[in-house]
Design a protein around this motif. Sequence first.
Motif, short mmCIF file in Angstrom:
data_model
loop_
_atom_site.label_atom_id
_atom_site.label_comp_id
_atom_site.label_asym_id
_atom_site.label_seq_id
_atom_site.Cartn_x
_atom_site.Cartn_y
_atom_site.Cartn_z
N ALA A 1 0.96 -1.18 0.17
CA ALA A 1 -0.07 -0.15 -0.01
C ALA A 1 0.92 1.12 0.05
O ALA A 1 1.99 1.37 0.53
CB ALA A 1 -0.81 0.16 1.25
N ALA A 2 0.41 2.22 -0.85
CA ALA A 2 1.07 3.55 -0.89
C ALA A 2 0.71 4.40 0.21
O ALA A 2 1.51 5.32 0.49
CB ALA A 2 1.08 4.18 -2.15
N ALA A 3 -0.55 4.09 1.04
CA ALA A 3 -0.64 4.81 2.18
C ALA A 3 -1.48 4.14 3.05
O ALA A 3 -1.81 2.91 2.68
CB ALA A 3 -1.59 6.27 1.56
N PRO A 4 -1.92 4.70 4.14
CA PRO A 4 -2.73 3.79 5.12
C PRO A 4 -4.19 3.18 4.56
O PRO A 4 -4.54 3.97 3.46
CB PRO A 4 -3.14 4.97 6.34
N ARG B 1 -4.40 -7.96 16.21
CA ARG B 1 -3.33 -8.79 16.90
C ARG B 1 -2.09 -8.09 16.50
O ARG B 1 -1.05 -7.99 17.30
CB ARG B 1 -3.24 -10.11 16.60
N LEU B 2 -1.76 -7.82 15.29
CA LEU B 2 -0.63 -7.07 14.70
C LEU B 2 -0.18 -5.80 15.36
O LEU B 2 0.66 -5.37 15.62
CB LEU B 2 -0.70 -6.83 13.32
N VAL C 1 1.74 -2.96 13.39
CA VAL C 1 1.22 -2.03 12.44
C VAL C 1 0.62 -0.88 13.36
O VAL C 1 0.61 -0.87 14.74
CB VAL C 1 -0.01 -2.84 11.81
N THR C 2 0.43 0.27 12.90
CA THR C 2 -0.33 1.48 13.47
C THR C 2 -1.75 1.60 12.71
O THR C 2 -1.87 1.06 11.71
CB THR C 2 0.70 2.71 13.42
N ARG C 3 -2.50 2.38 13.57
CA ARG C 3 -3.88 2.60 13.13
C ARG C 3 -4.24 3.90 13.56
O ARG C 3 -3.62 4.41 14.33
CB ARG C 3 -4.89 1.62 13.57
N ARG D 1 -7.93 6.70 13.15
CA ARG D 1 -9.32 6.72 12.69
C ARG D 1 -9.52 7.25 11.41
O ARG D 1 -9.05 8.30 10.88
CB ARG D 1 -9.81 7.62 13.78
N ALA D 2 -10.52 6.73 10.84
CA ALA D 2 -11.01 7.24 9.50
C ALA D 2 -12.50 7.05 9.36
O ALA D 2 -12.91 5.80 9.17
CB ALA D 2 -10.42 6.40 8.51
N GLY D 3 -13.24 8.01 9.82
CA GLY D 3 -14.57 7.97 10.13
C GLY D 3 -14.96 6.78 11.31
O GLY D 3 -14.50 6.73 12.31
N ARG D 4 -15.59 5.82 10.88
CA ARG D 4 -16.14 4.85 12.02
C ARG D 4 -15.08 3.60 12.19
O ARG D 4 -15.24 2.76 13.00
CB ARG D 4 -17.38 4.32 11.83
N SER D 5 -14.21 3.70 11.15
CA SER D 5 -13.29 2.46 11.05
C SER D 5 -11.76 3.03 11.25
O SER D 5 -11.40 4.29 11.69
CB SER D 5 -13.31 1.50 9.81
N PHE D 6 -10.84 2.32 10.96
CA PHE D 6 -9.52 2.68 11.08
C PHE D 6 -8.86 2.50 9.67
O PHE D 6 -9.22 1.61 8.97
CB PHE D 6 -8.65 1.57 11.98
N GLU D 7 -7.69 3.15 9.66
CA GLU D 7 -6.84 2.96 8.38
C GLU D 7 -5.43 2.23 9.01
O GLU D 7 -5.00 2.95 10.14
CB GLU D 7 -6.61 4.01 7.54
N TRP D 8 -4.82 1.37 8.35
CA TRP D 8 -3.66 0.59 8.91
C TRP D 8 -2.44 0.81 8.20
O TRP D 8 -2.35 0.76 7.11
CB TRP D 8 -4.05 -0.75 9.00
N THR D 9 -1.46 0.91 8.89
CA THR D 9 -0.05 1.18 8.08
C THR D 9 0.96 -0.03 8.65
O THR D 9 1.09 0.02 10.20
CB THR D 9 0.59 2.58 8.57
#
Length: 171
Positions: A52-55, A80-81, A87-89, A91-99
């Motif tokens: 992925a190029a971004a979260p 778990r990760l 990984v980091t996360r 908030r993106a609205g009601r969910s998360f974006e992961w990196t």
Amino acid sequence: MTDGTDGASSTDGRGGARVAGGTDTAEGARARERRRGQGELESQVLAVLGTAAAPVTAAWVQERLGGGLAYTTVITILSRLYDKGAVTRSRAGRSFEWTPVADGAGLVALRMRKLLDREDDRDAVLSSFVSGLSTQDERLLRSLLAESGGDGGSGSGGEAHGRGGSQGRGR
């Protein structure tokens, strides 16, 4: 009757028993053949995140993993990760974006550090680990320690690393 997998009775969803050797049993056998090794799914998720190029969202990860994984399974693996620091996360609205923070090799290294952190005698554990390395792996380890700078690349061998090895943790 039993389905032959765990000795427990099983039903067909309408109250009837599954017949051993029937379609359900064959499907169960295929499911068992597809069973992943420990940590394999985590490594696959990290590999997908690494492209992925971004979260990205869990749905994005699920789509790229394929294989019919449930969304909840992907969320569980990502959580778990996250707990492992791989990984980091955000908030993106009601969910998360992961990196990703670590790749597959980084995840194994995290596991190794966790195991080492559980032991009281770090010197003994590291000494035992190093003594079990092949000549090629020992050379590689020495080279990596030398590249890392500090007192890691010179001195009296592995002894100093066993006591000072915790300095690099927590990055």
